[in-house]
Design a protein around this motif. Sequence first.
Motif, PDB file in Angstrom:
ATOM      1  N   VAL A 118      91.017 -51.559 -46.760  1.00  0.00           N
ATOM      2  CA  VAL A 118      92.340 -51.240 -45.858  1.00  0.00           C
ATOM      3  C   VAL A 118      91.766 -52.827 -45.384  1.00  0.00           C
ATOM      4  O   VAL A 118      91.243 -53.645 -44.061  1.00  0.00           O
ATOM      5  N   PHE A 119      93.733 -53.265 -44.974  1.00  0.00           N
ATOM      6  CA  PHE A 119      93.824 -54.622 -44.099  1.00  0.00           C
ATOM      7  C   PHE A 119      94.805 -54.300 -42.827  1.00  0.00           C
ATOM      8  O   PHE A 119      95.790 -53.341 -43.394  1.00  0.00           O
ATOM      9  N   ILE A 120      93.970 -54.695 -41.542  1.00  0.00           N
ATOM     10  CA  ILE A 120      94.818 -54.218 -40.309  1.00  0.00           C
ATOM     11  C   ILE A 120      96.010 -55.215 -39.981  1.00  0.00           C
ATOM     12  O   ILE A 120      95.516 -56.304 -39.527  1.00  0.00           O
ATOM     13  N   LEU A 121      97.064 -54.660 -40.109  1.00  0.00           N
ATOM     14  CA  LEU A 121      97.779 -56.824 -40.082  1.00  0.00           C
ATOM     15  C   LEU A 121      98.980 -56.637 -38.682  1.00  0.00           C
ATOM     16  O   LEU A 121      99.558 -55.669 -38.063  1.00  0.00           O
ATOM     17  N   SER A 122      99.748 -57.687 -38.001  1.00  0.00           N
ATOM     18  CA  SER A 122      99.547 -58.144 -37.633  1.00  0.00           C
ATOM     19  C   SER A 122     100.637 -59.261 -37.057  1.00  0.00           C
ATOM     20  O   SER A 122      99.486 -60.076 -37.820  1.00  0.00           O
ATOM     21  N   SER A 123     101.579 -59.787 -36.687  1.00  0.00           N
ATOM     22  CA  SER A 123     101.782 -61.002 -36.872  1.00  0.00           C
ATOM     23  C   SER A 123     100.896 -61.851 -35.854  1.00  0.00           C
ATOM     24  O   SER A 123     101.009 -63.196 -35.703  1.00  0.00           O
ATOM     25  N   ALA A 124     100.912 -60.863 -34.906  1.00  0.00           N
ATOM     26  CA  ALA A 124     100.103 -61.919 -33.414  1.00  0.00           C
ATOM     27  C   ALA A 124      99.152 -61.297 -32.739  1.00  0.00           C
ATOM     28  O   ALA A 124      98.740 -60.124 -31.527  1.00  0.00           O
ATOM     29  N   PRO A 125      97.580 -61.049 -33.884  1.00  0.00           N
ATOM     30  CA  PRO A 125      96.803 -60.119 -33.811  1.00  0.00           C
ATOM     31  C   PRO A 125      95.897 -59.723 -32.071  1.00  0.00           C
ATOM     32  O   PRO A 125      95.853 -59.384 -31.162  1.00  0.00           O
ATOM     33  N   ALA A 126      96.297 -61.414 -31.348  1.00  0.00           N
ATOM     34  CA  ALA A 126      95.457 -61.408 -30.057  1.00  0.00           C
ATOM     35  C   ALA A 126      96.607 -60.558 -29.219  1.00  0.00           C
ATOM     36  O   ALA A 126      95.906 -60.414 -27.804  1.00  0.00           O
ATOM     37  N   TRP A 148      87.278 -56.773 -38.468  1.00  0.00           N
ATOM     38  CA  TRP A 148      87.019 -57.796 -39.477  1.00  0.00           C
ATOM     39  C   TRP A 148      87.846 -57.450 -40.356  1.00  0.00           C
ATOM     40  O   TRP A 148      88.153 -58.618 -41.489  1.00  0.00           O
ATOM     41  N   GLN A 149      88.693 -55.830 -39.630  1.00  0.00           N
ATOM     42  CA  GLN A 149      89.566 -55.995 -41.118  1.00  0.00           C
ATOM     43  C   GLN A 149      90.995 -56.519 -40.060  1.00  0.00           C
ATOM     44  O   GLN A 149      92.215 -56.076 -41.099  1.00  0.00           O
ATOM     45  N   GLU A 150      91.297 -56.924 -39.235  1.00  0.00           N
ATOM     46  CA  GLU A 150      92.628 -57.465 -38.707  1.00  0.00           C
ATOM     47  C   GLU A 150      92.540 -58.520 -39.029  1.00  0.00           C
ATOM     48  O   GLU A 150      92.384 -59.280 -39.275  1.00  0.00           O
ATOM     49  N   HIS A 151      93.936 -58.566 -39.549  1.00  0.00           N
ATOM     50  CA  HIS A 151      95.080 -59.987 -39.646  1.00  0.00           C
ATOM     51  C   HIS A 151      95.833 -60.506 -39.251  1.00  0.00           C
ATOM     52  O   HIS A 151      96.382 -59.591 -38.606  1.00  0.00           O
ATOM     53  N   SER A 152      96.168 -61.815 -39.046  1.00  0.00           N
ATOM     54  CA  SER A 152      97.320 -62.242 -38.488  1.00  0.00           C
ATOM     55  C   SER A 152      98.142 -62.807 -40.102  1.00  0.00           C
ATOM     56  O   SER A 152      97.713 -62.678 -41.175  1.00  0.00           O
ATOM     57  N   GLN A 153      99.563 -61.464 -39.967  1.00  0.00           N
ATOM     58  CA  GLN A 153     100.313 -61.400 -40.796  1.00  0.00           C
ATOM     59  C   GLN A 153     101.352 -63.059 -41.057  1.00  0.00           C
ATOM     60  O   GLN A 153     101.588 -63.562 -41.983  1.00  0.00           O
ATOM     61  N   ARG A 154     101.109 -63.976 -39.342  1.00  0.00           N
ATOM     62  CA  ARG A 154     102.034 -65.044 -39.561  1.00  0.00           C
ATOM     63  C   ARG A 154     101.447 -66.453 -40.151  1.00  0.00           C
ATOM     64  O   ARG A 154     101.669 -67.380 -41.053  1.00  0.00           O
ATOM     65  N   THR A 155      99.407 -65.932 -39.517  1.00  0.00           N
ATOM     66  CA  THR A 155      98.971 -66.929 -40.551  1.00  0.00           C
ATOM     67  C   THR A 155      99.470 -66.800 -42.576  1.00  0.00           C
ATOM     68  O   THR A 155      99.825 -67.925 -43.289  1.00  0.00           O
ATOM     69  N   LEU A 156      99.061 -65.645 -43.018  1.00  0.00           N
ATOM     70  CA  LEU A 156      99.314 -65.406 -44.335  1.00  0.00           C
ATOM     71  C   LEU A 156     100.364 -65.584 -44.788  1.00  0.00           C
ATOM     72  O   LEU A 156     100.659 -66.464 -46.290  1.00  0.00           O
ATOM     73  N   ARG A 157     101.688 -65.553 -44.366  1.00  0.00           N
ATOM     74  CA  ARG A 157     103.072 -65.370 -45.217  1.00  0.00           C
ATOM     75  C   ARG A 157     102.717 -67.440 -45.097  1.00  0.00           C
ATOM     76  O   ARG A 157     103.811 -67.935 -45.861  1.00  0.00           O
ATOM     77  N   LYS A 158     102.169 -67.863 -44.107  1.00  0.00           N
ATOM     78  CA  LYS A 158     102.399 -69.585 -44.318  1.00  0.00           C
ATOM     79  C   LYS A 158     101.376 -70.325 -45.453  1.00  0.00           C
ATOM     80  O   LYS A 158     101.653 -71.240 -45.190  1.00  0.00           O
ATOM     81  N   LEU A 159     100.997 -69.652 -46.357  1.00  0.00           N
ATOM     82  CA  LEU A 159     100.224 -69.990 -46.545  1.00  0.00           C
ATOM     83  C   LEU A 159     101.499 -70.232 -48.219  1.00  0.00           C
ATOM     84  O   LEU A 159     101.107 -70.879 -49.118  1.00  0.00           O
ATOM     85  N   CYS A 160     102.746 -69.124 -48.370  1.00  0.00           N
ATOM     86  CA  CYS A 160     103.681 -68.933 -49.024  1.00  0.00           C
ATOM     87  C   CYS A 160     105.002 -70.455 -48.955  1.00  0.00           C
ATOM     88  O   CYS A 160     104.781 -70.944 -46.984  1.00  0.00           O
ATOM     89  N   ASN A 161     105.871 -70.774 -49.755  1.00  0.00           N
ATOM     90  CA  ASN A 161     106.728 -71.271 -49.265  1.00  0.00           C
ATOM     91  C   ASN A 161     107.273 -70.531 -48.248  1.00  0.00           C
ATOM     92  O   ASN A 161     107.656 -69.249 -48.938  1.00  0.00           O
TER      93      ASN A 161
END
Length: 209
Positions: A118-126, A148-161
Amino acid sequence: MKQATLIQFDIETLSLHSSHAVVGEIGIHVDHLFLDADDRVRVGSDSLMSVLLDMEEQQRLGRELDIKTIQWWLNQNEAARNVMAVVHDRKRVFDAVQAVDTFVRKHMDRAYARENPVFILSSAPAFDMTNVRSLYEAAGMEHPWQHWQEHSQRTLRKLCNPETIPPRSAEEFAHGGASDAEYQNKVLVAQMNSNDAGAIALRQFFFGD
């Protein structure tokens, strides 16, 4: 079959306070994903919720609003303004958090029953998740996910073009909590299925090796 559950949060507020902003809406979109035999990411099922919160009660509780943010809202699209302008059917903090908690726990329990991560996501977790957690505290409740399940959608999407990001339809209007949460998951799924080199890294992040 490899699977993963993405629980995407997006909040709309009357302040940029990092932990105690007055929250007008909590939007959540859940994608239960799986990898098919061709390593394509598929949506097994998805679910969406929006909770509108009593903003006057939050001010009495000491949560903050600011004029600049209110002025910013006045310049946004009509659909977004209408959501924030709704007066009726807003929930008190305890009831809002209880609704969020019931929805999230249902999907987490379903994922765990299938041994899905399970991944808890948001564009700006902070900002988003810190405010959500403080609402849980105000309601006297504990959130069901781990830090540790919280992650930044913004950071992840920047992995891609960035060109792999799909266009937004008129129904997916910006600055609505539920609409933004749904679109943010849509972006990640589209990027995982792109031909961009970052798609492999993104699939590995969610589904493992």
